[in-house]
Design an enzyme around this catalytic site. Structure first.
Site, mmCIF file in Angstrom:
data_model
loop_
_atom_site.group_PDB
_atom_site.id
_atom_site.type_symbol
_atom_site.label_atom_id
_atom_site.label_comp_id
_atom_site.label_asym_id
_atom_site.label_seq_id
_atom_site.Cartn_x
_atom_site.Cartn_y
_atom_site.Cartn_z
ATOM 1 N N ASP A 353 0.832 -1.193 0.000
ATOM 2 C CA ASP A 353 0.000 0.000 0.000
ATOM 3 C C ASP A 353 0.877 1.257 0.000
ATOM 4 O O ASP A 353 1.858 1.342 0.750
ATOM 5 C CB ASP A 353 -0.885 -0.028 1.250
ATOM 6 N N GLU A 390 1.745 -0.406 -5.010
ATOM 7 C CA GLU A 390 0.802 0.664 -5.319
ATOM 8 C C GLU A 390 1.682 1.906 -5.487
ATOM 9 O O GLU A 390 2.149 2.477 -4.497
ATOM 10 C CB GLU A 390 -0.216 0.875 -4.208
#
Length: 698
Positions: A353, A390
């Site tokens: 993330d 990401e």
């Protein structure tokens, strides 16, 4: 022993300095502890918790590394424990030592208790985070570590699937959302690790053609202060409190989360499915400088977090704090965490993330060669696992799509935007062409198409059904006045905002969902399907359901669209049948071809004319693509609002075209199965995707 306000503190037995980080229990019941704390700490206590209070054991600082060590005999698995740190209070320099706060060991493998009282967990007294130190004891109001017995490395029931990147199909889902309303899963297993690997779920995933399950965060977490005030928690789990501990809420039997997680992994591996975890190393659950002192902040905030010169947290994550990827402690914890989940818990990879923060040590500009990114990519225990970035953070500088190194795949946000734009009638045709072909502008040289994780929808944003049903977000239920969630949805509601019973609107939305799914499944790259999209799941316009642990997020299997799931299975079966769609290198088109050679991909107009440089900047709404294979693939993408006559190409030796996919039918079965000759004309209805296989073999 030395006295404290809670009684006496006994000294721990000495330990060698190579003790593993955290708390380690051996077979004889000796608990060895090694934890870092601020250089100004005067004492660190291991607190063994029971219904009768705390047994405090003083640890000793090792001058060579600054860590605090000690051991205690007579400890059993299941023992609750925490840490307390004594020392100065200097919040303007980030030092927030407060012995009244019970702290979680960053390396704990189980978490117990609940975070129930924010005020008790604040290290500062009053409203000013730079005011005096709090004297309120947080024990009883905050989570704590739980001692585990020796855990051996994973011994999977079968070999890891080791799915090659070119064959990978990702399925992003939340543990609870997947089965909370699944009628075939026993009530006690719904929303659990055991539910994820239930035979009915596994069979569903296999019918779709999924190879790899990507789970939203499963590390033990705690609610953010703002959500606590509204009686909610971070349903998605992006608020980590213990990186090596599985989230206990997902266990069917309290206290069995480690065993149940490992059993889930083994069951999925037996079915040939990989497990990838979404991991959050960019921030923690402690929030900004005014947030609670649960672990890292109370141990040594300046060694864990990026702090400004005034003591405030630097926020690249949008969540109040940012872990410093240049810190030796952060790097050690991240690597220990990843190794543990691979070697002991058995997982096959990770999705990172806001991964750009890992390439910005100390708040610097992003570098793909940053120490932590390099260490992850080269660690021997992590060789061969899937690494997915990401590639952005909450700042403009952090947007690094295409910027990571050779070991990494990336969520391709430009693919999402380009495909959405084409199918709603926006943008130049060059964008859909580039994204459909694998995004060589982003990943060449150095990587191939598989580095592009193609997706149209993900957990944050509209579901597929909502993407074709809403122009605007509807997040009022979060209690934030609809301010949260992006406004850049690139959606079109098909003429009516929200639910509609108009047959024409319903049919249009059904076609448009299938258009997007077909594009995703037949593009070069690694496709990722958002779990629930194949069922037609709606969140009723909520594009940021991070705090909605209810029917908003839970998949409604009883209302699922079986035709849509069958359509997805048909698309991925077609993908598997054509090796050229699952390629390791990029299409080359006419580049380097001798005269008369057939290109591996050709971009055509509706009249079968090959597109050229003069076309790329135009807003073309019809695109015909021919992919050379043993039985060539021809796809027609028509995003226009009116029918269009399309000439099927014959110029490459194709004599006939047999229909194989049609977005007008529920399961993709061609509405008209009759083959058409090369050069024949066919009328394509508005907003339609068609697929054909050629008979020439060229």
């Amino acid at each position: 022993m030395r006295p404290t306000s809670q009684g006496t503190v006994e000294p721990a037995a000495a330990l060698p300095t190579d003790t593993p980080a955290g708390a380690s229990l051996d077979d004889s019941g000796v608990l060895a502890v090694a934890v870092p704390a601020t250089a100004t700490a005067e004492a660190v206590e291991l607190c063994l918790l029971s219904g009768e209070g705390e047994r405090r054991v003083g640890l000793a600082r090792d001058a060579s590394d600054g860590w605090w060590h000690g051991s205690v005999a007579g400890v059993a698995p299941g023992q609750a424990y925490g840490l307390r740190v004594h020392g100065p209070w200097s919040p303007r320099t980030g030092v927030r030592t407060d012995p009244a706060k019970l702290l979680v060991d960053p390396w704990t493998r189980r978490l117990g208790g609940r975070f129930t009282n924010l005020a008790d967990a604040l290290a500062h007294a009053g409203d000013d985070p730079f005011g005096p130190r709090s004297e309120v004891d947080s024990a009883g109001s905050v989570p704590f570590g739980v001692v585990t017995g020796p855990v051996s490395p994973a011994a999977p029931a079968v070999e890891r699937p080791r799915v090659p990147w070119r064959d990978t199909v990702l399925y992003e889902t939340h543990v609870r959302d997947l089965t909370m309303r699944h009628p075939e899963v026993l009530p006690e297993l719904r929303g659990t690790y055991g539910g994820v690997c239930h035979p009915a779920v596994v069979e569903h995933l296999r019918r779709l053609g999924v190879t790899t399950v990507e789970l939203l965060p499963v590390f033990a977490n705690a609610p953010e202060p703002s959500l606590m005030a509204r009686g909610r928690r971070n349903h998605w789990g992006y608020s980590t409190l213990a990186y090596l501990a599985p989230e206990a809420r997902y266990a069917a039997v309290p206290g069995e989360e480690i065993a149940e997680f490992r059993a889930m992994v083994d069951a999925l591996h037996t079915a040939g499915l990989e497990v990838v975890l979404d991991v959050v190393f960019n921030h923690t659950s402690e929030g900004g400088v005014g947030g609670p002192s649960l672990s890292w902040r109370g141990l040594d905030a300046p060694s864990w977090y990026q702090l400004g010169p005034d003591g405030h947290d630097i926020d690249f994550s949008g969540c109040g704090n940012t872990l410093d990827a240049g810190s030796p402690l952060v790097r050690a914890l991240v690597l220990d965490c990843l190794r543990y989940w691979v070697t002991t818990m058995g997982v096959d990879g990770f999705r990172f993330d806001l991964a750009s923060t890992l390439g910005r040590p100390g708040g610097s500009a992003f570098s793909p060669l940053a120490p932590l990114l390099s260490e992850i990519a080269t660690d021997p225990a992590l060789v061969g696992v899937k690494l997915i970035a990401e590639p952005w953070d909450a700042t403009g500088e952090g947007y690094q799509v295409g910027g990571f190194g050779p070991a990494w795949a990336e969520w391709n946000g430009r693919y999402r935007d380009g495909v959405r734009d084409f199918w709603r009638g926006h943008g130049p045709v060059s964008e859909i062409v580039t994204r459909f072909a694998g995004s060589s502008d982003l990943y060449w040289p150095g990587r191939g198409p598989a580095a592009s994780v193609d997706f149209v929808t993900a957990h944050d944003g509209f579901t597929l059904r909502d993407l074709v049903s809403y122009d605007h977000k509807h997040n009022e239920a979060h209690g934030e006045d609809n301010r949260d969630g992006t406004d850049d949805n690139r959606s079109w509601n098909s003429g009516v905002e929200g639910a509609s019973e108009d047959p024409a609107v319903v049919a249009l939305r059904a076609r448009r969902m299938r258009n997007l799914l077909a594009t995703l499944g037949l593009s070069a790259g690694t496709p990722m399907l958002l779990g629930g999209d194949e069922l037609g799941h709606t969140q009723h316009g909520d594009n940021n359901a991070y705090c909605m642990d209810d029917e908003t997020s839970w998949r409604d299997w009883s209302a699922a669209d079986p035709g849509l799931a069958a359509f997805v299975g048909r698309v991925f079966a077609l993908r598997r049948s054509i090796p050229e769609l699952r390629r390791d290198d990029f299409y080359y088109g006419h580049s380097g071809l001798a005269e008369g050679e057939v290109p591996d991909i050709a971009w055509l107009s509706e009249t079968a004319r090959e597109l050229g440089p003069e076309d790329w900047s135009t807003s073309r709404r019809t695109l015909v693509v021919r992919v050379r294979s043993a039985s060539s693939l021809l796809v027609v993408l028509h995003a226009g609002a009116e029918p269009v006559e399309v000439t099927l190409p014959s110029r490459f030796g194709d004599t006939t075209w047999a229909p194989v996919l049609d977005s007008r039918s529920p399961d993709g079965e061609p509405v008209d199965p009759a083959s058409l000759a090369g050069g024949a004309r066919t009328v394509v209805p508005p907003h339609t995707f068609l697929g054909f296989r050629g008979a020439s073999g060229s």
